[in-house]
Write a protein that holds these residues in place. Structure first.
Motif, PDB file in Angstrom:
ATOM      1  N   GLU A  54       0.822  -1.208   0.000  1.00 41.44           N
ATOM      2  CA  GLU A  54       0.000   0.000   0.000  1.00 41.44           C
ATOM      3  C   GLU A  54       0.859   1.263   0.000  1.00 41.44           C
ATOM      4  O   GLU A  54       0.468   2.278  -0.581  1.00 41.44           O
ATOM      5  N   TYR A  58       1.319   0.020  -4.868  1.00 38.47           N
ATOM      6  CA  TYR A  58       0.111   0.544  -5.480  1.00 38.47           C
ATOM      7  C   TYR A  58       0.255   1.985  -5.960  1.00 38.47           C
ATOM      8  O   TYR A  58      -0.276   2.324  -7.031  1.00 38.47           O
ATOM      9  N   PRO A  59       0.994   2.842  -5.252  1.00 39.33           N
ATOM     10  CA  PRO A  59       1.245   4.162  -5.846  1.00 39.33           C
ATOM     11  C   PRO A  59       2.005   4.066  -7.174  1.00 39.33           C
ATOM     12  O   PRO A  59       1.721   4.821  -8.110  1.00 39.33           O
ATOM     13  N   VAL A  61       1.859   1.548  -9.276  1.00 38.64           N
ATOM     14  CA  VAL A  61       0.889   1.025 -10.249  1.00 38.64           C
ATOM     15  C   VAL A  61      -0.012   2.164 -10.732  1.00 38.64           C
ATOM     16  O   VAL A  61      -0.258   2.302 -11.930  1.00 38.64           O
ATOM     17  N   ARG A  62      -0.478   2.992  -9.812  1.00 38.24           N
ATOM     18  CA  ARG A  62      -1.324   4.134 -10.191  1.00 38.24           C
ATOM     19  C   ARG A  62      -0.587   5.063 -11.155  1.00 38.24           C
ATOM     20  O   ARG A  62      -1.168   5.569 -12.111  1.00 38.24           O
ATOM     21  N   GLU A  63       0.693   5.274 -10.888  1.00 41.98           N
ATOM     22  CA  GLU A  63       1.474   6.229 -11.671  1.00 41.98           C
ATOM     23  C   GLU A  63       1.880   5.694 -13.034  1.00 41.98           C
ATOM     24  O   GLU A  63       1.875   6.432 -14.022  1.00 41.98           O
ATOM     25  N   GLY A  68      -4.138   1.866 -13.942  1.00 38.73           N
ATOM     26  CA  GLY A  68      -3.552   1.450 -12.667  1.00 38.73           C
ATOM     27  C   GLY A  68      -4.353   1.847 -11.448  1.00 38.73           C
ATOM     28  O   GLY A  68      -4.318   1.148 -10.431  1.00 38.73           O
ATOM     29  N   ALA A  69      -5.079   2.947 -11.518  1.00 37.80           N
ATOM     30  CA  ALA A  69      -5.869   3.369 -10.355  1.00 37.80           C
ATOM     31  C   ALA A  69      -6.922   2.317 -10.010  1.00 37.80           C
ATOM     32  O   ALA A  69      -7.102   1.973  -8.836  1.00 37.80           O
ATOM     33  N   ALA A  72      -5.148  -0.751  -8.526  1.00 41.57           N
ATOM     34  CA  ALA A  72      -4.708  -0.491  -7.155  1.00 41.57           C
ATOM     35  C   ALA A  72      -5.897  -0.468  -6.195  1.00 41.57           C
ATOM     36  O   ALA A  72      -5.823  -1.044  -5.102  1.00 41.57           O
ATOM     37  N   ASP A  73      -6.981   0.169  -6.608  1.00 38.87           N
ATOM     38  CA  ASP A  73      -8.166   0.235  -5.747  1.00 38.87           C
ATOM     39  C   ASP A  73      -8.708  -1.165  -5.454  1.00 38.87           C
ATOM     40  O   ASP A  73      -9.112  -1.452  -4.322  1.00 38.87           O
ATOM     41  N   THR A 159      -3.715   4.390   2.215  1.00 35.89           N
ATOM     42  CA  THR A 159      -3.132   5.105   1.080  1.00 35.89           C
ATOM     43  C   THR A 159      -2.244   6.237   1.586  1.00 35.89           C
ATOM     44  O   THR A 159      -2.468   6.766   2.674  1.00 35.89           O
TER      45      THR A 159
END
Length: 186
Positions: A54, A58-59, A61-63, A68-69, A72-73, A159
């Protein structure tokens, strides 16, 4: 905890370690007191692993990962389910029939989560990140696991930035409690 290598190798190593603990607990008969020790071991590993993901995976992956958001969610939601199950398990006596039901649910939820990460998320991240970046993420994951809590805290933030600020303090308190009680020393 702490297998070395890039983020994917590190987290995959954690997955195999937890799967071994799941096999060990399944080999013991219901009500066996050793099941509590193994449940404590996999709880410690799963909580550290989840907190590190976390904070860093996941940050990333989001980026970097297209879509990716949402990925990650979904993974964070999976963590929340497992963390609540682990909290329930922590408060259940090994002789209580609910203990075995909770263990089975943890194993099923974690198994599904692991397959999803290894089949979808890890390949997607590997496709978009350089080997150097994956190595750096592996180093961050290992550092985070050292400071992470060892007990489930379902109401804790999951998060950044709040999770990065609060997890080390919570981890310190958890490790002190573990030291005093001998939890996780088997």
């Amino acid at each position: 905890m702490g297998h070395g290598g890039n983020v994917i190798a590190e987290l995959t190593g954690d997955h195999r370690e937890v799967e071994e603990l799941f096999e060990r607990i399944k080999e013991l008969p219901a009500g066996d007191e050793r099941r509590r020790e193994i449940a404590d071991e996999f709880t410690i590993e799963l909580v550290r692993h989840s907190v590190a993901e976390e904070q860093h995976l996941y940050p990333a992956v989001r980026e970097h990962v297209p879509g990716g958001a949402a990925l990650a969610d979904k993974e964070i939601a999976d963590h929340a389910k497992v963390e609540q199950l682990l909290k329930d398990l922590e408060g259940t006596d090994v002789g209580d029939a609910r203990f075995d039901i909770l263990v089975a649910r943890v194993i099923a939820e974690v198994g599904e989560h692991v397959r999803d990460e290894e089949d979808r998320l890890f390949p997607a991240l590997a496709d978009v990140c350089s080997p150097q970046h994956l190595d750096e993420l592996g180093d961050r994951i290992r550092s985070a696991k050292k400071m992470a809590p060892t007990r489930p805290h379902p109401s804790a933030p999951d998060t950044p930035p709040a999770n990065k600020l609060l997890a080390p303090g919570t981890g310190l308190v958890d490790r002190a409690r573990d030291f005093v009680t001998g939890r996780g020393k088997s």
